[in-house]
Design an enzyme around this catalytic site. Structure first.
Site, short mmCIF file in Angstrom:
data_model
loop_
_atom_site.label_atom_id
_atom_site.label_comp_id
_atom_site.label_asym_id
_atom_site.label_seq_id
_atom_site.Cartn_x
_atom_site.Cartn_y
_atom_site.Cartn_z
N ASN A 284 -20.58 4.85 9.86
CA ASN A 284 -20.08 3.47 9.78
C ASN A 284 -19.43 3.06 11.10
OD1 ASN A 284 -19.43 1.00 8.70
ND2 ASN A 284 -17.47 1.69 7.88
N ASP A 311 -16.46 9.40 18.22
CA ASP A 311 -16.11 9.07 16.83
C ASP A 311 -16.39 10.29 15.96
OD1 ASP A 311 -15.21 7.90 14.54
OD2 ASP A 311 -16.75 6.35 14.43
O1 DOR Z 1 -18.51 6.91 10.14
C1 DOR Z 1 -17.31 6.79 10.12
N1 DOR Z 1 -16.47 7.81 9.75
N2 DOR Z 1 -16.76 5.60 10.46
C2 DOR Z 1 -15.46 5.35 10.31
O2 DOR Z 1 -15.05 4.26 10.64
C3 DOR Z 1 -14.56 6.36 9.72
C4 DOR Z 1 -15.07 7.71 9.94
C5 DOR Z 1 -14.36 8.75 9.11
O3 DOR Z 1 -13.12 8.80 9.14
O4 DOR Z 1 -15.04 9.58 8.48
ZN ZN Z 2 -13.60 6.57 13.74
#
Ligand code: DOR
Ligand code: ZN
Length: 429
Positions: A284, A311
């Site tokens: 996401n 990320d």
């Molecule tokens: O893919 C994602 N994982 N997007 C996010 O914004 C949060 C993150 C998570 O904390 O797992």
């Molecule tokens: Zn993140």
């Protein structure tokens, strides 16, 4: 103890250096660079170490400003120890820890916990990012002042958007007063709804609820407008669409204080990776299309996108076994990030110097950290990279607890071989 890194091709955009030099480290600090062979005389004793970096590239330790270390609360997914170990393996010497832990890092007590635990058990440097709102609920601002004093270097509700524009306005006003960036997770929850992949023909075919690009772009646009209104510093997290790149480019041109990041998965793979309901490709914002990839590359090339982050979002194997729409989003990225990003150099999107800017110097500058540089006096954080090393991605080899990667089996070219963090040498083959 001194360490002499000999004969390496040094890339340090902070000093405009791109050439073969010897690099001298003393204890935790960089002492300087010398033309080949000039550093040896009388400088080293028998106790000191010489690293031959001939044929390799030597760059400042990478700075990853978007990492989910999961501690406290989700230690079954990752810990500060395993996450920072994975960072070191990926050539990363500084990470910023996202606040969506349990409890949330929305007060100085949790900030202090993250810092102490990192000092005790972390293998690289950890800077906490505080929550914008209490409990990430989007209702009440967290105590920015106290958290900044304790060591938070930015604020975000990452994982959740701040849906109320008045709260976001106040956060940006505070960001100005405290001179810290607000990192925006740009997603309109009304538009993204229960979606779990990019909205389009493929989501129709797969029978999955889609997330339209507009869910991201309307919020990027809103936050740019609020940054303009307040004069606050906005940093847009994980940019995934062509439209977001365009909005940020125009905002920068008109003088808004906005910076932006993207991740290797947004320029390496498309929504096709979710075919077969592959939950390891669920993330996401979602993976998009070839046109988005091209726009993101153009954004990296022309400076619209300042930073490449991972990320890094580790999840447990069993969670990713759930049906696609129930599995949690996220990719374990620390151990593949540099190798995937090196393909941008191979393709001519960025020079190697440009890549080091996106992965070390720029994030350090955005956050006001004395990192991402090998200037004399800087902390001895150095990554030695072998551009000719072939690296086959196998999540079984990850030191991260998160084995959730869509790059399983990929053969990549170029990888870190030695990471030096505060003068400590980590080496593997
Ligand atoms: O893919 C994602 N994982 N997007 C996010 O914004 C949060 C993150 C998570 O904390 O797992
Ligand atoms: Zn993140």
């Amino acid at each position: 103890m001194k360490i002499l890194v000999k004969n390496g091709h040094i890339i340090d955009p902070s000093q405009d250096i791109d050439g073969v030099f010897d690099l001298l480290i003393e204890g935790r600090i960089i002492r300087g660079m010398y033309p080949e062979g000039k550093a040896q005389k009388g400088l080293l004793t028998q106790k000191d170490r010489v690293i031959d970096a001939g044929g390799k590239h030597v760059m400042p330790g990478l700075v990853d400003m978007h990492v989910h270390l999961r501690e406290p609360g989700f230690e079954y997914k990752e810990t500060i120890n395993t996450g920072t170990h994975a960072a070191i393996k990926g050539g990363i010497t500084t990470v910023c820890a996202m606040p969506n832990t349990s409890p949330v890092n929305d007060n100085s007590g949790i900030t202090e916990f993250v810092i102490r635990k990192s000092q005790k058990e972390g293998m690289c440097s950890v800077f906490p990012v505080g929550a914008i709102t209490k409990g990430l609920k989007g209702k009440e601002l967290a105590e920015f002042g106290l958290m900044k004093e304790e060591g938070c270097i930015a604020f975000t509700d990452d994982g959740m958007p701040v849906m109320n524009p008045v709260i976001m306005r106040r956060a940006l006003e505070y960001s100005r007063a405290f001179d810290v960036p607000i990192i925006a997770h740009s997603e309109d929850l009304n538009l993204s709804g229960g979606g779990s992949m990019n909205e389009g023909l493929l989501s129709e075919i797969m029978g999955l609820e889609g997330i339209p690009r507009a869910a991201e772009e309307t919020m990027v646009f809103r936050d740019v407008a609020l940054a303009e209104l307040t004069g606050g510093r906005l940093h847009v997290a994980h940019v995934s669409t062509k439209g977001s790149v365009k909005i940020i480019r125009e905002a920068k041109a008109s003088g808004v204080k906005v910076t932006a990041e993207t991740c290797p998965h947004y320029f390496s793979i498309t929504e096709d990776a979710v075919m077969g309901y592959n939950t390891n490709a669920k993330v996401n914002p979602p993976l998009r299309t070839p046109a988005d990839i091209e726009a993101i590359k153009e954004g990296l090339r022309d400076g619209t996108i300042d930073v490449i982050v991972t990320d890094h979002a580790p999840h447990h194997y069993d969670e990713k076994l759930l049906e696609f729409d129930h599995a949690p989003p996220g990719i374990s990225g620390l151990e593949t990030s540099l190798s995937l990003s090196l393909s941008l150099v191979e393709e001519g999107v960025l020079t190697l110097e440009g890549l080091v800017e996106k992965m070390a110097l720029n994030p350090a500058q955005i956050l006001g950290l004395k990192r991402g540089t090998m200037k004399a006096g800087a902390r001895a954080d150095v990554t030695i990279v072998d551009l000719k090393k072939k690296f086959k991605v196998d999540p079984k080899d990850f030191v991260s607890k998160g084995k959730n990667t869509p790059f399983d089996g990929w053969l990549l070219m170029g990888a870190p071989v030695i990471t030096i963090c505060a003068g400590k040498v980590y080496e593997w083959d």
